[in-house]
Design a protein around this motif. Structure first.
Motif, PDB file in Angstrom:
ATOM      1  N   THR A 174       0.854  -1.187   0.000  1.00 35.37           N
ATOM      2  CA  THR A 174       0.000   0.000   0.000  1.00 35.37           C
ATOM      3  C   THR A 174       0.889   1.235   0.000  1.00 35.37           C
ATOM      4  OG1 THR A 174      -1.748  -1.154   1.217  1.00 35.37           O
ATOM      5  CG2 THR A 174      -1.813   1.254   1.208  1.00 35.37           C
ATOM      6  N   THR A 194       0.828   5.307   0.087  1.00 37.10           N
ATOM      7  CA  THR A 194      -0.024   6.453   0.400  1.00 37.10           C
ATOM      8  C   THR A 194       0.715   7.742   0.072  1.00 37.10           C
ATOM      9  OG1 THR A 194      -1.072   5.214   2.207  1.00 37.10           O
ATOM     10  CG2 THR A 194      -1.389   7.601   2.177  1.00 37.10           C
ATOM     11  N   THR A 197      -3.090   5.150  -2.828  1.00 32.97           N
ATOM     12  CA  THR A 197      -4.144   6.020  -2.345  1.00 32.97           C
ATOM     13  C   THR A 197      -3.535   7.312  -1.830  1.00 32.97           C
ATOM     14  OG1 THR A 197      -6.169   6.048  -1.000  1.00 32.97           O
ATOM     15  CG2 THR A 197      -4.192   5.119   0.026  1.00 32.97           C
ATOM     16  N   ALA A 229      -6.969   3.675  -5.264  1.00 29.38           N
ATOM     17  CA  ALA A 229      -8.112   3.917  -4.387  1.00 29.38           C
ATOM     18  C   ALA A 229      -8.246   5.432  -4.252  1.00 29.38           C
ATOM     19  CB  ALA A 229      -7.903   3.267  -3.023  1.00 29.38           C
ATOM     20  N   ASN A 234      -9.645   8.577  -2.990  1.00 30.46           N
ATOM     21  CA  ASN A 234     -10.373   8.941  -1.774  1.00 30.46           C
ATOM     22  C   ASN A 234     -10.892  10.372  -1.779  1.00 30.46           C
ATOM     23  OD1 ASN A 234      -7.415   9.245  -1.666  1.00 30.46           O
ATOM     24  ND2 ASN A 234      -7.826  10.356   0.228  1.00 30.46           N
ATOM     25  N   ASP A 277     -17.876   6.419   0.965  1.00 26.48           N
ATOM     26  CA  ASP A 277     -16.581   6.898   1.450  1.00 26.48           C
ATOM     27  C   ASP A 277     -16.031   6.040   2.589  1.00 26.48           C
ATOM     28  OD1 ASP A 277     -17.502   8.914  -0.256  1.00 26.48           O
ATOM     29  OD2 ASP A 277     -16.488  10.477   0.900  1.00 26.48           O
ATOM     30  N   LEU A 329     -14.302   2.732   1.441  1.00 26.74           N
ATOM     31  CA  LEU A 329     -13.257   2.711   0.422  1.00 26.74           C
ATOM     32  C   LEU A 329     -12.028   1.932   0.859  1.00 26.74           C
ATOM     33  CD1 LEU A 329     -12.164   3.645  -2.337  1.00 26.74           C
ATOM     34  CD2 LEU A 329     -11.225   5.653  -1.156  1.00 26.74           C
ATOM     35  N   SER A 330     -11.514   2.229   2.020  1.00 26.45           N
ATOM     36  CA  SER A 330     -10.279   1.593   2.469  1.00 26.45           C
ATOM     37  C   SER A 330     -10.423   0.079   2.533  1.00 26.45           C
ATOM     38  CB  SER A 330      -9.868   2.141   3.839  1.00 26.45           C
ATOM     39  OG  SER A 330      -8.675   1.535   4.282  1.00 26.45           O
ATOM     40  N   ASP A 331     -11.497  -0.396   3.150  1.00 25.08           N
ATOM     41  CA  ASP A 331     -11.708  -1.839   3.273  1.00 25.08           C
ATOM     42  C   ASP A 331     -11.955  -2.483   1.914  1.00 25.08           C
ATOM     43  OD1 ASP A 331     -11.364  -1.735   6.000  1.00 25.08           O
ATOM     44  OD2 ASP A 331     -13.506  -1.764   6.474  1.00 25.08           O
ATOM     45  N   LEU A 368      -8.665  -2.611  -0.087  1.00 25.14           N
ATOM     46  CA  LEU A 368      -7.734  -3.588   0.472  1.00 25.14           C
ATOM     47  C   LEU A 368      -8.218  -5.013   0.231  1.00 25.14           C
ATOM     48  CD1 LEU A 368      -5.060  -3.600   1.920  1.00 25.14           C
ATOM     49  CD2 LEU A 368      -6.276  -3.553   4.110  1.00 25.14           C
TER      50      LEU A 368
END
Length: 264
Positions: free
Chosen positions: A15, A17, A54, A105, A107, A187, A190-192, A195
């Motif tokens: 990941t 960021t 992301t 991703a 965001n 929103d 999104l993260s879950d 991933l």
């Protein structure tokens, strides 16, 4: 040195960021260099089988930090072509050549090179509040970071021209309806969701996925005859991989496959 790029490797997923939230994760030279270091790790580390990109804070990436590309004290304009040649072009080429899936991703806002970076990834999952802006025309510039190549391919010629010439905001919902991105989620999800997708791809036959990625990219410029030959050649390589043997064995034994992701 500030950590302008955060990276984490877990369960086969790296990941990445973008971490300049106070500047909506806009790029400066140092951020580019740190991103390259992460991508080099993804290239050489076989345990990394999927890449997830992301942004920190409320935005994905606002493109280039214009404070880094202003006129010098003598009033001379910057050489923007040099910036593209040294940073954005190598970035696009590196992501395209990476023999592993790359997920964006998104965001929040993805503007300028941030939008074209996202659309250049293999799959895009976006928050419902996210949006894409081809902001180049507002500055009298040309879409870069692969924008003039990716945009007509994901949006079609008419929509690509409209988006690039007008520079209007495109919602994630509209981008999804137009087939420009893979998925839109709430929103908070999104993260879950991103991933989960990345972890799934990291369990799949990575070598074969890399061949699929390269074949589809080649199809954009190949003739039918050339593409048929490429499919033959790639299928020969895929058929010799341990993941093909594992896939067949698992299918015949009616059990879940355990792919290694290796080419041999």
């Amino acid at each position: 040195m500030d950590a302008l790029i955060l990276s984490n490797v877990e369960q086969g997923v790296m990941t990445i960021t973008l971490n300049r939230p106070d500047r909506l994760n806009s790029f400066n030279d140092e951020m580019h260099q740190q991103l390259v270091d992460c991508l080099k790790q993804a290239e050489r580390d076989d345990t990394i089988r999927c890449l997830l990109i992301t942004g920190a804070g409320r935005g994905f990436c606002a493109g280039q930090d214009l404070n880094d590309r202003n006129v010098d004290p003598q009033g001379n304009p910057p050489d923007l072509g040099l910036s593209v040649e040294n940073f954005y072009n190598p970035l696009v080429r590196r992501l395209a050549a990476l023999p592993k899936p790359v997920i964006a991703a998104v965001n929040g806002v993805a503007a300028g090179a941030g939008a074209t970076l996202a659309l250049g990834c293999d799959m895009v999952i976006a928050a419902r509040s996210a949006n894409f802006i081809m902001a180049f025309s507002k500055l009298g510039l040309v879409p870069d970071c692969g924008g003039t190549w990716f945009l007509p391919r994901v949006a079609g010629r008419a929509r690509a021209l409209g988006l690039a010439l007008m520079g209007d905001k495109l919602s994630a919902e509209q981008a999804h309806q137009w087939g420009m991105i893979w998925q839109v989620v709430d929103d908070a999800q999104l993260s879950d969701a991103a991933l989960t997708l990345a972890r799934h791809l990291a369990t799949q036959p990575t070598y074969g996925l890399g061949l699929i990625k390269q074949a589809l990219l080649a199809a954009e410029t190949n003739t039918l005859d050339a593409q048929l030959d490429l499919e033959r050649d790639y299928q020969r390589l895929a058929g010799r991989s341990p993941d093909y043997r594992e896939g067949v064995s698992a299918f015949l034994a009616k059990r879940p496959p355990q792919f290694s992701g290796k080419s041999s």
